[in-house]
Design a protein around this motif. Structure first.
Motif, PDB file in Angstrom:
ATOM      1  N   THR A  44       0.812  -1.218   0.000  1.00 10.70           N
ATOM      2  CA  THR A  44       0.000   0.000   0.000  1.00 10.70           C
ATOM      3  C   THR A  44       0.847   1.272   0.000  1.00 10.70           C
ATOM      4  OG1 THR A  44      -0.195  -0.104   2.416  1.00 10.70           O
ATOM      5  CG2 THR A  44      -2.002  -1.075   1.127  1.00 10.70           C
ATOM      6  N   GLY A  45       2.093   1.175  -0.476  1.00  4.75           N
ATOM      7  CA  GLY A  45       2.941   2.363  -0.579  1.00  4.75           C
ATOM      8  C   GLY A  45       2.481   3.282  -1.697  1.00  4.75           C
ATOM      9  N   ASN A  46       3.233   4.347  -1.925  1.00  2.13           N
ATOM     10  CA  ASN A  46       2.877   5.293  -2.976  1.00  2.13           C
ATOM     11  C   ASN A  46       2.782   4.600  -4.329  1.00  2.13           C
ATOM     12  OD1 ASN A  46       4.692   7.431  -1.034  1.00  2.13           O
ATOM     13  ND2 ASN A  46       2.653   8.036  -1.712  1.00  2.13           N
ATOM     14  N   CYS A  47       1.701   4.863  -5.040  1.00  2.00           N
ATOM     15  CA  CYS A  47       1.378   4.283  -6.348  1.00  2.00           C
ATOM     16  C   CYS A  47       1.146   2.775  -6.300  1.00  2.00           C
ATOM     17  CB  CYS A  47       2.396   4.657  -7.416  1.00  2.00           C
ATOM     18  SG  CYS A  47       2.040   6.263  -8.158  1.00  2.00           S
ATOM     19  N   ALA A  48       0.881   2.237  -5.100  1.00  2.00           N
ATOM     20  CA  ALA A  48       0.474   0.834  -5.002  1.00  2.00           C
ATOM     21  C   ALA A  48      -0.803   0.644  -5.809  1.00  2.00           C
ATOM     22  CB  ALA A  48       0.226   0.460  -3.548  1.00  2.00           C
ATOM     23  N   ILE A  49      -0.910  -0.509  -6.452  1.00  2.00           N
ATOM     24  CA  ILE A  49      -2.071  -0.828  -7.271  1.00  2.00           C
ATOM     25  C   ILE A  49      -2.755  -2.058  -6.680  1.00  2.00           C
ATOM     26  CG2 ILE A  49      -2.870  -1.563  -9.555  1.00  2.00           C
ATOM     27  CD1 ILE A  49      -0.241  -0.198 -10.647  1.00  2.00           C
ATOM     28  N   LEU A  50      -4.041  -1.937  -6.375  1.00  2.00           N
ATOM     29  CA  LEU A  50      -4.832  -3.060  -5.897  1.00  2.00           C
ATOM     30  C   LEU A  50      -5.760  -3.494  -7.011  1.00  2.00           C
ATOM     31  CD1 LEU A  50      -5.898  -1.721  -2.371  1.00  2.00           C
ATOM     32  CD2 LEU A  50      -3.827  -2.987  -2.990  1.00  2.00           C
ATOM     33  N   GLU A  51      -5.702  -4.751  -7.379  1.00  2.00           N
ATOM     34  CA  GLU A  51      -6.610  -5.297  -8.382  1.00  2.00           C
ATOM     35  C   GLU A  51      -7.781  -5.944  -7.656  1.00  2.00           C
ATOM     36  OE1 GLU A  51      -6.740  -8.571 -12.038  1.00  2.00           O
ATOM     37  OE2 GLU A  51      -4.817  -8.017 -11.140  1.00  2.00           O
ATOM     38  N   MET A  52      -8.987  -5.490  -7.975  1.00  2.00           N
ATOM     39  CA  MET A  52     -10.198  -5.986  -7.342  1.00  2.00           C
ATOM     40  C   MET A  52     -11.191  -6.413  -8.420  1.00  2.00           C
ATOM     41  SD  MET A  52      -9.539  -5.112  -4.033  1.00  2.00           S
ATOM     42  CE  MET A  52     -11.100  -5.168  -3.171  1.00  2.00           C
ATOM     43  N   ARG A  53     -11.915  -7.511  -8.179  1.00  2.00           N
ATOM     44  CA  ARG A  53     -12.996  -7.924  -9.069  1.00  2.00           C
ATOM     45  C   ARG A  53     -14.320  -7.460  -8.451  1.00  2.00           C
ATOM     46  NH1 ARG A  53      -9.382  -8.818 -12.053  1.00  2.00           N
ATOM     47  NH2 ARG A  53      -8.679 -10.787 -12.935  1.00  2.00           N
ATOM     48  N   PHE A  54     -15.229  -7.010  -9.328  1.00  7.15           N
ATOM     49  CA  PHE A  54     -16.532  -6.536  -8.872  1.00  7.15           C
ATOM     50  C   PHE A  54     -17.610  -7.394  -9.510  1.00  7.15           C
ATOM     51  CE2 PHE A  54     -20.211  -3.623  -9.285  1.00  7.15           C
ATOM     52  CZ  PHE A  54     -20.416  -3.365  -7.931  1.00  7.15           C
ATOM     53  N   ASP A  55     -18.433  -8.028  -8.673  1.00  7.50           N
ATOM     54  CA  ASP A  55     -19.425  -8.972  -9.186  1.00  7.50           C
ATOM     55  C   ASP A  55     -20.815  -8.363  -9.387  1.00  7.50           C
ATOM     56  OD1 ASP A  55     -20.535  -8.732  -6.642  1.00  7.50           O
ATOM     57  OD2 ASP A  55     -19.922 -10.729  -5.978  1.00  7.50           O
ATOM     58  N   GLY A  56     -20.907  -7.061  -9.279  1.00  3.71           N
ATOM     59  CA  GLY A  56     -22.191  -6.371  -9.409  1.00  3.71           C
ATOM     60  C   GLY A  56     -22.652  -5.753  -8.111  1.00  3.71           C
ATOM     61  N   SER A  57     -22.127  -6.276  -6.993  1.00  4.94           N
ATOM     62  CA  SER A  57     -22.470  -5.702  -5.685  1.00  4.94           C
ATOM     63  C   SER A  57     -21.306  -5.720  -4.695  1.00  4.94           C
ATOM     64  CB  SER A  57     -23.661  -6.441  -5.081  1.00  4.94           C
ATOM     65  OG  SER A  57     -23.354  -7.815  -4.907  1.00  4.94           O
ATOM     66  N   GLU A  58     -20.405  -6.672  -4.844  1.00  2.00           N
ATOM     67  CA  GLU A  58     -19.285  -6.815  -3.911  1.00  2.00           C
ATOM     68  C   GLU A  58     -17.946  -6.808  -4.645  1.00  2.00           C
ATOM     69  OE1 GLU A  58     -19.266  -7.370  -0.390  1.00  2.00           O
ATOM     70  OE2 GLU A  58     -21.369  -6.771  -0.480  1.00  2.00           O
ATOM     71  N   PHE A  59     -16.912  -6.369  -3.913  1.00  4.53           N
ATOM     72  CA  PHE A  59     -15.548  -6.405  -4.439  1.00  4.53           C
ATOM     73  C   PHE A  59     -14.814  -7.613  -3.867  1.00  4.53           C
ATOM     74  CE2 PHE A  59     -16.729  -1.962  -4.810  1.00  4.53           C
ATOM     75  CZ  PHE A  59     -16.183  -1.588  -6.030  1.00  4.53           C
ATOM     76  N   HIS A  60     -13.899  -8.153  -4.655  1.00  5.73           N
ATOM     77  CA  HIS A  60     -13.085  -9.298  -4.229  1.00  5.73           C
ATOM     78  C   HIS A  60     -11.630  -8.979  -4.528  1.00  5.73           C
ATOM     79  CE1 HIS A  60     -16.814 -11.615  -3.865  1.00  5.73           C
ATOM     80  NE2 HIS A  60     -17.170 -10.991  -4.977  1.00  5.73           N
ATOM     81  N   SER A 114      -2.067  -7.262  -5.190  1.00  5.80           N
ATOM     82  CA  SER A 114      -1.516  -5.898  -5.073  1.00  5.80           C
ATOM     83  C   SER A 114      -0.183  -5.858  -5.781  1.00  5.80           C
ATOM     84  CB  SER A 114      -1.352  -5.502  -3.598  1.00  5.80           C
ATOM     85  OG  SER A 114      -0.349  -6.282  -2.983  1.00  5.80           O
ATOM     86  N   PHE A 115       0.130  -4.685  -6.329  1.00  2.00           N
ATOM     87  CA  PHE A 115       1.354  -4.517  -7.116  1.00  2.00           C
ATOM     88  C   PHE A 115       2.081  -3.237  -6.724  1.00  2.00           C
ATOM     89  CE2 PHE A 115      -1.889  -6.572  -9.730  1.00  2.00           C
ATOM     90  CZ  PHE A 115      -1.257  -7.755 -10.088  1.00  2.00           C
ATOM     91  N   ASP A 116       3.388  -3.309  -6.746  1.00  2.00           N
ATOM     92  CA  ASP A 116       4.243  -2.133  -6.635  1.00  2.00           C
ATOM     93  C   ASP A 116       4.832  -1.916  -8.010  1.00  2.00           C
ATOM     94  OD1 ASP A 116       6.262  -0.286  -6.312  1.00  2.00           O
ATOM     95  OD2 ASP A 116       7.167  -1.253  -4.580  1.00  2.00           O
ATOM     96  N   PRO A 117       4.377  -0.882  -8.747  1.00  2.00           N
ATOM     97  CA  PRO A 117       4.822  -0.727 -10.135  1.00  2.00           C
ATOM     98  C   PRO A 117       6.327  -0.558 -10.310  1.00  2.00           C
ATOM     99  CG  PRO A 117       3.562   1.183  -9.406  1.00  2.00           C
ATOM    100  CD  PRO A 117       3.421   0.142  -8.349  1.00  2.00           C
ATOM    101  N   LEU A 118       7.004  -0.053  -9.269  1.00  2.00           N
ATOM    102  CA  LEU A 118       8.460   0.090  -9.362  1.00  2.00           C
ATOM    103  C   LEU A 118       9.160  -1.271  -9.335  1.00  2.00           C
ATOM    104  CD1 LEU A 118       9.106   3.190  -7.088  1.00  2.00           C
ATOM    105  CD2 LEU A 118       9.168   3.098  -9.581  1.00  2.00           C
TER     106      LEU A 118
END
Length: 196
Positions: free
Chosen positions: A169-185, A189-193
């Motif tokens: 969760t550092g600067n520019c951290a990327i979280l990939e989440m799936r959305f099923d229409g009502s909830e996130f999963h 997580s990625f550190d682009p550097l």
């Protein structure tokens, strides 16, 4: 199933000087700009194209998004950073200690400090991001937000300690989440550097 890429803004001046930065703002540093460009390269390398993009109303988030994509985007108050009240701009050493706890809870909302409680931040993040995903005509959304707000959002879905999930969760951290229409999963997580 839709995909949300929820990411934190690049490094700012307040980050460098370890200042509490919530509702207040400070500019991206040269490193923060480089982090945003690394995030752009991360998405390009994987062939990820956004059908929608949103940003917090705070400049550090919108500046980050504009370094990643030149597409039109919305600025939304619902994904802005946690408001830390009178602690804004002060040293991070003043943050309350919360060993064994997942967040600051109601600390900044109590005692006349004028800030937000964690559940209030979580509620607006959930409501805003759910609406964004439900209204999106496409299937891939980029949202640029903030560390504290993202943490509150994740606590709705993941048990503490989140270190079990190896979430960056550092600067520019990327979280990939799936959305099923009502909830996130949570997916990853990625550190682009580190990824490029």
């Amino acid at each position: 199933m839709k995909t949300l890429y929820l990411m934190r803004h690049g490094e700012t001046l307040f980050n460098v000087y370890h200042r509490i930065q919530g509702a207040s703002d400070s500019p991206l540093t040269a490193r923060g700009i480089a982090q945003a460009k690394a995030a752009k390269a991360f998405f390009e390398k994987r062939g990820i194209h956004f059908t929608d993009a949103v940003s917090s109303t705070q400049e550090r988030a919108s500046d980050t998004l504009e370094l990643i994509s030149d597409q039109p985007y919305q600025r939304l108050k619902g994904i802005k950073e946690w408001d830390f009240g009178v602690f804004e701009g002060e040293s991070e050493t003043l943050n309350p200690k919360h060993p064994g706890e997942a967040s600051y809870g109601t600390f900044f909302a109590d005692h006349g400090y004028g800030g937000e409680a964690m559940l209030a931040v979580q509620k607006r993040m959930l409501a805003t991001l759910t609406a964004v995903m439900q209204q999106s005509k496409g299937d891939t959304v980029l949202a640029v937000s903030h560390g504290g707000a993202m943490h509150a959002f994740l606590l709705h879905y993941l048990a503490w300690p989140m270190t079990e999930y190896q979430i960056h969760t550092g600067n520019c951290a990327i979280l990939e989440m799936r959305f099923d229409g009502s909830e996130f999963h949570f997916v990853a997580s990625f550190d682009p550097l580190q990824e490029n």
